[in-house]
Design an enzyme around this catalytic site. Structure first.
Site, PDB file in Angstrom:
ATOM      1  N   GLU A  84       0.826  -1.219   0.000  1.00 36.79           N
ATOM      2  CA  GLU A  84       0.000   0.000   0.000  1.00 36.79           C
ATOM      3  C   GLU A  84       0.853   1.260   0.000  1.00 36.79           C
ATOM      4  OE1 GLU A  84      -3.234   0.010   2.801  1.00 36.79           O
ATOM      5  OE2 GLU A  84      -3.674   2.113   2.416  1.00 36.79           O
ATOM      6  N   LYS A 266      -8.191  -0.771  10.741  1.00 37.64           N
ATOM      7  CA  LYS A 266      -7.428  -1.231   9.559  1.00 37.64           C
ATOM      8  C   LYS A 266      -6.182  -0.375   9.411  1.00 37.64           C
ATOM      9  CE  LYS A 266      -6.390  -1.343   4.960  1.00 37.64           C
ATOM     10  NZ  LYS A 266      -5.515  -0.414   4.224  1.00 37.64           N
ATOM     11  N   ASP A 282       2.950 -14.142  11.584  1.00 35.47           N
ATOM     12  CA  ASP A 282       1.660 -14.608  11.068  1.00 35.47           C
ATOM     13  C   ASP A 282       0.663 -13.445  11.083  1.00 35.47           C
ATOM     14  OD1 ASP A 282      -0.868 -15.765  10.775  1.00 35.47           O
ATOM     15  OD2 ASP A 282      -0.229 -17.650  11.686  1.00 35.47           O
ATOM     16  N   HIS A 379      -1.974   9.960  -1.204  1.00 32.22           N
ATOM     17  CA  HIS A 379      -2.189   8.714  -1.943  1.00 32.22           C
ATOM     18  C   HIS A 379      -1.995   8.914  -3.439  1.00 32.22           C
ATOM     19  CE1 HIS A 379      -4.529   6.017   1.027  1.00 32.22           C
ATOM     20  NE2 HIS A 379      -3.530   6.628   1.604  1.00 32.22           N
TER      21      HIS A 379
HETATM   22  P1  NAD Z   1       7.678 -23.282  15.708  1.00 32.35           P
HETATM   23  O1  NAD Z   1       6.855 -24.455  15.372  1.00 32.35           O
HETATM   24  O2  NAD Z   1       8.772 -22.937  14.761  1.00 32.35           O
HETATM   25  O3  NAD Z   1       8.250 -23.500  17.175  1.00 32.35           O
HETATM   26  C1  NAD Z   1       9.163 -22.600  17.751  1.00 32.35           C
HETATM   27  C2  NAD Z   1      10.510 -23.288  17.862  1.00 32.35           C
HETATM   28  O4  NAD Z   1      11.477 -22.350  18.245  1.00 32.35           O
HETATM   29  C3  NAD Z   1      10.467 -24.389  18.891  1.00 32.35           C
HETATM   30  O5  NAD Z   1      11.069 -25.532  18.346  1.00 32.35           O
HETATM   31  C4  NAD Z   1      11.321 -23.840  20.020  1.00 32.35           C
HETATM   32  O6  NAD Z   1      12.022 -24.847  20.694  1.00 32.35           O
HETATM   33  C5  NAD Z   1      12.287 -22.933  19.248  1.00 32.35           C
HETATM   34  N1  NAD Z   1      12.856 -21.820  20.017  1.00 32.35           N
HETATM   35  C6  NAD Z   1      14.152 -21.430  19.918  1.00 32.35           C
HETATM   36  N2  NAD Z   1      14.376 -20.368  20.721  1.00 32.35           N
HETATM   37  C7  NAD Z   1      13.199 -20.081  21.326  1.00 32.35           C
HETATM   38  C8  NAD Z   1      12.810 -19.065  22.233  1.00 32.35           C
HETATM   39  N3  NAD Z   1      13.661 -18.145  22.677  1.00 32.35           N
HETATM   40  N4  NAD Z   1      11.508 -19.018  22.617  1.00 32.35           N
HETATM   41  C9  NAD Z   1      10.619 -19.916  22.160  1.00 32.35           C
HETATM   42  N5  NAD Z   1      10.943 -20.916  21.301  1.00 32.35           N
HETATM   43  C10 NAD Z   1      12.224 -21.001  20.878  1.00 32.35           C
HETATM   44  O7  NAD Z   1       6.808 -21.964  15.891  1.00 32.35           O
HETATM   45  P2  NAD Z   1       5.476 -21.736  16.722  1.00 32.35           P
HETATM   46  O8  NAD Z   1       5.616 -20.365  17.287  1.00 32.35           O
HETATM   47  O9  NAD Z   1       5.144 -22.829  17.659  1.00 32.35           O
HETATM   48  O10 NAD Z   1       4.355 -21.743  15.579  1.00 32.35           O
HETATM   49  C11 NAD Z   1       4.286 -20.673  14.689  1.00 32.35           C
HETATM   50  C12 NAD Z   1       3.932 -21.160  13.317  1.00 32.35           C
HETATM   51  O11 NAD Z   1       2.764 -21.971  13.354  1.00 32.35           O
HETATM   52  C13 NAD Z   1       3.629 -20.010  12.406  1.00 32.35           C
HETATM   53  O12 NAD Z   1       4.223 -20.254  11.159  1.00 32.35           O
HETATM   54  C14 NAD Z   1       2.109 -20.064  12.303  1.00 32.35           C
HETATM   55  O13 NAD Z   1       1.659 -19.460  11.117  1.00 32.35           O
HETATM   56  C15 NAD Z   1       1.850 -21.535  12.339  1.00 32.35           C
HETATM   57  N6  NAD Z   1       0.521 -22.001  12.739  1.00 32.35           N
HETATM   58  C16 NAD Z   1      -0.457 -21.120  13.143  1.00 32.35           C
HETATM   59  C17 NAD Z   1      -1.690 -21.598  13.557  1.00 32.35           C
HETATM   60  C18 NAD Z   1      -2.711 -20.596  14.049  1.00 32.35           C
HETATM   61  O14 NAD Z   1      -2.358 -19.447  14.225  1.00 32.35           O
HETATM   62  N7  NAD Z   1      -3.949 -20.968  14.314  1.00 32.35           N
HETATM   63  C19 NAD Z   1      -1.939 -22.975  13.574  1.00 32.35           C
HETATM   64  C20 NAD Z   1      -0.916 -23.833  13.175  1.00 32.35           C
HETATM   65  C21 NAD Z   1       0.309 -23.341  12.777  1.00 32.35           C
END
Ligand code: NAD
Length: 442
Positions: A84, A266, A282, A379
């Site tokens: 945008e 928005k 996300d 814009h």
């Molecule tokens: P992820 O699956 O990559 O897990 C985070 C990883 O980072 C873990 O393995 C953890 O051990 C590691 N890590 C390293 N340093 C860390 C720290 N300092 N703090 C925390 N973790 C640390 O990520 P996530 O956050 O569990 O999931 C996010 C993803 O899941 C996004 O891509 C999202 O779009 C997707 N997702 C979203 C939904 C939803 O929003 N409803 C559903 C399913 C999946």
């Protein structure tokens, strides 16, 4: 035609990303710009292929830098990925005004998220039983998430509630996810606990997943602006007190009128989502949470508040922000690493605080423009440049044709082509192009 269209898509998943692109090219005959823009380097295609199924390219949105944000006494240049026009410029503009008066103050809660498990036919005593077993449930969560526990996160609490209409028992596991957004972490914990919760309650688990509402993970930003700074650098004949009165009234309207509130919010998300996209966060989760929060009081309303107190415009924004600095695409895609590096590698809490300040800046810039000269002027400048490009202008021609379009007020491609022709003619003949309005003052 159908068979020609269908064939290239057969078994697309099993082919390499280059093969998929080759097949699509046979059907769509992409031009060079289209191919380059989505294909670029093969390393990016490889990454795209690792990130989504059936990848056929990547989408390089522009990354703009909103500069010189003073946030909690530190200065940030904030990368924003957005399609945008004028969003980045508006943020920088607001940052300049607010920065002159101490900048943004921010705060955030601990990064606690909730996983939901829904149990059918749980016993009448289920809620009491689960409350009694809270510590055992917590230990099990922490065993499943042992690396998170080692990082200082892990189980933080349990909530139960019988849903009135369906009679389903809802169990919430509260988990501190540290620097992650937490979706996979929470889903892993919730799925891992299903069997045990069924055992304890005599119920059957229907589903388990995080809630994106993220109400435990809120972040806020605020600024205080002496009214004399309000008109700083802004073209308005209005007195600052009048501008402030209008801003406050506009924000009250956004609390009163739902359809105005949607656009108001928005605008806030223009900033927050652009930072989210730049850092691989996300955007859908953030958007869903913010709009849910905007209506949590029973009516959708604005997320920000403005008031004038003792000659100072006070602005506030608070919303759930599940920003991550690790996990998912964050730090995986090289473009996100580029942006995180510019920000100085913030942790998740700091990134959320930057996002809140950016959202408030975006909101303030929009309100200021709306209640003074309107937003169209800004814009149209960007629109004119894109029309000029679409008409064939390149390099320095773009700005000159855009300026001429703005001067005439006619933003049609036909007009742009005619201006471009005349510009090229006059450059060939060495004449000055003023006759067509080119170079006219903005
Ligand atoms: P992820 O699956 O990559 O897990 C985070 C990883 O980072 C873990 O393995 C953890 O051990 C590691 N890590 C390293 N340093 C860390 C720290 N300092 N703090 C925390 N973790 C640390 O990520 P996530 O956050 O569990 O999931 C996010 C993803 O899941 C996004 O891509 C999202 O779009 C997707 N997702 C979203 C939904 C939803 O929003 N409803 C559903 C399913 C999946």
């Amino acid at each position: 035609m159908m068979s020609k269209q269908t064939e290239p898509f057969r078994n697309l998943r099993r082919r390499s990303v280059e093969e998929r692109r080759g097949s699509l090219d046979e059907v769509y005959s992409f031009d060079r710009e289209e191919s380059d823009a989505t294909g670029g380097q093969s390393s990016l295609l490889e990454i795209a292929d690792l990130m989504v199924e059936t990848a056929v390219g990547s989408n390089p949105l522009p990354i703009g830098l909103a500069t010189n944000f003073r946030i909690d006494g530190l200065t940030y240049n904030i990368p924003m990925a957005t399609e945008e026009p004028s969003v980045v410029a508006a943020a920088t503009f607001a940052a300049r005004i607010v920065g002159g008066s101490g900048g943004f103050r921010t705060y955030t809660s601990e990064p606690v998220m909730k996983a939901q498990i829904f149990l059918e036919e749980a016993s009448a005593a289920a809620e009491e039983i689960l409350t009694d077993r809270r510590d055992e449930i917590g230990s099990r969560v922490d065993r499943i998430l042992s690396s998170l526990k080692d990082r200082g996160g892990g189980f933080r609490g349990l909530q139960t509630r019988r849903l009135a209409r369906t009679g389903v028992l809802r169990v919430h596991l509260l988990i501190d996810v540290r620097d992650a957004m937490g979706a996979n972490i929470l889903d892993t914990a919730a799925e891992g606990l299903r069997g045990y919760l069924e055992e304890l309650t005599g119920g059957r688990a229907l589903m388990s997943i995080l809630t994106n509402a993220a109400y435990e993970r809120k972040t806020g930003a605020a600024f205080s602006l002496p009214l004399e700074r309000l008109a700083h650098g802004y073209r308005t004949p209005l007195e600052p007190t009048e501008v402030a009165r209008r801003i406050v009234l506009a924000s009250e309207i956004a609390s009163e009128d739902e359809e105005r509130a949607v656009t108001h919010n928005k605008g806030i998300m223009n900033g927050i989502s652009a930072l989210a996209l730049a850092t691989g966060n996300d955007t859908r989760a953030l958007e869903a949470a913010s709009h849910a929060w905007a209506s949590h009081g029973g009516r959708y309303r604005s997320l920000s508040r403005y008031e004038v107190r003792e000659g100072i415009l006070e602005a506030n924004l608070e919303l759930p922000l599940a920003f991550a600095s690790v996990g998912g695409a964050v730090g995986f895609h090289p473009a996100t690493r580029y942006c995180l590096r510019i920000l100085g590698h913030p942790d998740a809490k700091r990134l959320a605080r930057i996002a809140a300040a950016l959202g408030l800046a975006q909101n303030f810039a929009a309100l200021l423009a709306l209640v003074t000269e309107g937003i169209q002027r800004g814009h149209m400048r960007y629109h004119a440049a894109r029309v000029a490009y679409a008409a064939g202008a390149r390099g320095r021609e773009i700005r000159r044709v855009a300026e001429a379009l703005s001067a005439t007020g006619d933003f049609s491609r036909k007009k742009a082509q005619s201006i471009l022709l005349s510009l090229r003619d006059s450059e060939e003949s060495g004449d000055k192009p003023e006759a067509q309005g080119i170079g006219a003052d903005q």
